[in-house]
Design a protein around this motif. Sequence first.
Motif, short mmCIF file in Angstrom:
data_model
loop_
_atom_site.label_atom_id
_atom_site.label_comp_id
_atom_site.label_asym_id
_atom_site.label_seq_id
_atom_site.Cartn_x
_atom_site.Cartn_y
_atom_site.Cartn_z
N PHE A 192 0.83 -1.22 0.00
CA PHE A 192 0.00 0.00 0.00
C PHE A 192 0.86 1.27 0.00
O PHE A 192 0.51 2.26 -0.63
N GLY A 193 1.97 1.23 0.71
CA GLY A 193 2.84 2.42 0.77
C GLY A 193 3.36 2.79 -0.60
O GLY A 193 3.21 3.91 -1.08
N HIS A 194 3.98 1.81 -1.27
CA HIS A 194 4.54 2.10 -2.60
C HIS A 194 3.43 2.47 -3.58
O HIS A 194 3.60 3.39 -4.39
N LEU A 195 2.28 1.77 -3.47
CA LEU A 195 1.18 2.09 -4.39
C LEU A 195 0.66 3.51 -4.15
O LEU A 195 0.43 4.28 -5.09
N ASN A 196 0.51 3.89 -2.88
CA ASN A 196 0.02 5.25 -2.59
C ASN A 196 1.01 6.32 -3.06
O ASN A 196 0.59 7.39 -3.52
N VAL A 197 2.29 6.04 -2.96
CA VAL A 197 3.29 7.01 -3.46
C VAL A 197 3.15 7.14 -4.98
O VAL A 197 3.18 8.25 -5.52
N ILE A 198 2.97 6.02 -5.66
CA ILE A 198 2.79 6.07 -7.12
C ILE A 198 1.53 6.85 -7.48
O ILE A 198 1.54 7.73 -8.35
N ARG A 199 0.43 6.54 -6.78
CA ARG A 199 -0.83 7.23 -7.07
C ARG A 199 -0.68 8.73 -6.82
O ARG A 199 -1.21 9.56 -7.56
N GLY A 200 0.06 9.10 -5.78
CA GLY A 200 0.26 10.51 -5.46
C GLY A 200 1.08 11.24 -6.52
O GLY A 200 0.75 12.37 -6.90
N LEU A 233 11.93 -4.42 -5.42
CA LEU A 233 11.33 -5.68 -4.99
C LEU A 233 12.45 -6.56 -4.46
O LEU A 233 13.41 -6.04 -3.90
N SER A 234 12.35 -7.87 -4.64
CA SER A 234 13.31 -8.75 -3.95
C SER A 234 13.33 -10.12 -4.60
O SER A 234 12.39 -10.49 -5.33
N ILE A 235 14.37 -10.89 -4.31
CA ILE A 235 14.36 -12.32 -4.63
C ILE A 235 13.17 -12.97 -3.92
O ILE A 235 12.60 -13.95 -4.40
N LEU A 236 12.76 -12.38 -2.78
CA LEU A 236 11.67 -12.96 -1.98
C LEU A 236 10.29 -12.62 -2.53
O LEU A 236 9.28 -13.05 -1.98
N SER A 237 10.24 -11.86 -3.64
CA SER A 237 8.97 -11.75 -4.36
C SER A 237 8.65 -13.08 -5.03
O SER A 237 7.51 -13.35 -5.38
N TRP A 238 9.69 -13.90 -5.22
CA TRP A 238 9.55 -15.14 -6.02
C TRP A 238 9.83 -16.41 -5.22
O TRP A 238 9.55 -17.51 -5.70
N ALA A 239 10.43 -16.31 -4.04
CA ALA A 239 10.72 -17.48 -3.20
C ALA A 239 10.25 -17.14 -1.80
O ALA A 239 10.60 -16.08 -1.25
N HIS A 240 9.47 -18.03 -1.18
CA HIS A 240 8.73 -17.65 0.03
C HIS A 240 8.95 -18.64 1.16
O HIS A 240 8.70 -19.84 0.99
N PHE A 241 9.41 -18.15 2.29
CA PHE A 241 9.73 -19.00 3.45
C PHE A 241 9.17 -18.37 4.73
O PHE A 241 9.08 -17.14 4.82
N SER A 283 5.65 -9.95 -2.99
CA SER A 283 4.99 -10.61 -4.10
C SER A 283 3.79 -9.78 -4.56
O SER A 283 3.55 -9.61 -5.76
N ALA A 284 3.03 -9.26 -3.61
CA ALA A 284 1.91 -8.38 -3.96
C ALA A 284 2.43 -7.13 -4.69
O ALA A 284 1.82 -6.65 -5.65
N ALA A 285 3.56 -6.64 -4.25
CA ALA A 285 4.15 -5.45 -4.89
C ALA A 285 4.63 -5.78 -6.30
O ALA A 285 4.62 -4.91 -7.19
N TRP A 286 5.05 -7.03 -6.51
CA TRP A 286 5.44 -7.45 -7.87
C TRP A 286 4.22 -7.39 -8.79
O TRP A 286 4.28 -6.84 -9.90
N ALA A 287 3.09 -7.97 -8.33
CA ALA A 287 1.86 -7.92 -9.13
C ALA A 287 1.45 -6.47 -9.37
O ALA A 287 1.09 -6.08 -10.50
N MET A 288 1.52 -5.66 -8.33
CA MET A 288 1.16 -4.25 -8.46
C MET A 288 2.05 -3.57 -9.52
O MET A 288 1.57 -2.80 -10.36
N THR A 289 3.33 -3.89 -9.48
CA THR A 289 4.27 -3.29 -10.43
C THR A 289 3.88 -3.62 -11.86
O THR A 289 3.89 -2.76 -12.75
N ASN A 290 3.51 -4.90 -12.09
CA ASN A 290 3.15 -5.32 -13.45
C ASN A 290 1.86 -4.63 -13.92
O ASN A 290 1.71 -4.36 -15.11
#
Length: 249
Positions: free
Chosen positions: A115-123, A140-148, A159-166
């Motif tokens: 939400f933070g990055h999305l709100n900054v983009i919207r602003g 983003l991160s390697i952890l957008s794609w590998a989850h532990f 991962s949500a931020a990756w989808a948002m980015t696309n």
Amino acid sequence: MTARHPHGGLENMEISNAVALVTGANRGLGRCFAEELLRRGAAKVYAAARNPAAVDSPGVVPLELDITDPASIAEAVTAAPDVSLLINNAGISTHTPLVTGDMAKIQLEMETAFFGHLNVIRGFAPALEANGGGAVLNVLSILSWAHFPAYGAYSAAKSAAWAMTNVVRQELAPMGIDVTALHVGYMDTDMADYVAASEKIHPALVAATALDGIQARVPEVIADEGTRRVKSALSGGLELIYPDLSTAG
Ligand SMILES: NC(=O)c1ccc[n+]([C@@H]2O[C@H](COP(=O)([O-])OP(=O)(O)OC[C@H]3O[C@@H](n4cnc5c(N)ncnc54)[C@H](OP(=O)(O)O)[C@@H]3O)[C@@H](O)[C@H]2O)c1
């Protein structure tokens, strides 16, 4: 900042004329971004931080910005109307598993990385468009794609931020705004201070690689080999990323 291509596209992004804003610019990767942007001749670099007094890079313009606070974002948009390159860098890592972890920390990770990055983009999108188009980079991160579990909340948020980015890449393209994703493994910053030095990449190198990608207008920058391996494993079986699954059942 960007030259219109005869066929309507844009040629290389000119960082030398850009007015950049970097979130979380007081330390770590954000500080490296701010300093590398100035080295590459950016016209102005807003170094945004929750505490602008903590910004001490020479030549930058400190700016107060907490990306989880919509009022703070609105004030930053007013204070920096000339931005043409937005680097969404600010982040936290609370090492919170999803089932047993503190829900407030899970929510804070989402409030920051998604939400933070999305709100900054919207602003800032209207200003970026009004300033002739420009670019956004989402860290983003390697952890957008590998989850532990040890990084459960962080992974879900990245991962949500990756989808948002696309998605925002497609929404902003008609406004002449490029969107680049940066994926990277461990970097030598406070966030990974518990990781052995041999496993970490220097954030200055990552900032330089990412800015090369923005300049070349590529949609995705992968900064290290480990992250590249994980990306290519996504098209194979799940056990390529989660080896324990191959011994199950
Ligand atoms: N380090 C790694 O291994 C690694 C790997 C992959 C991706 N990343 C990503 O790289 C980015 C930069 O991280 P880093 O490694 O440089 O971490 P860092 O050294 O811990 O720096 C994090 C920065 O984000 C800021 N920040 C946190 N929450 C914020 C908020 N609500 N509003 C504004 N600023 C906020 C911090 O400000 P304060 O000083 O006020 O706390 C700080 O400037 C993050 O998106 C992170 O997820 C890091």
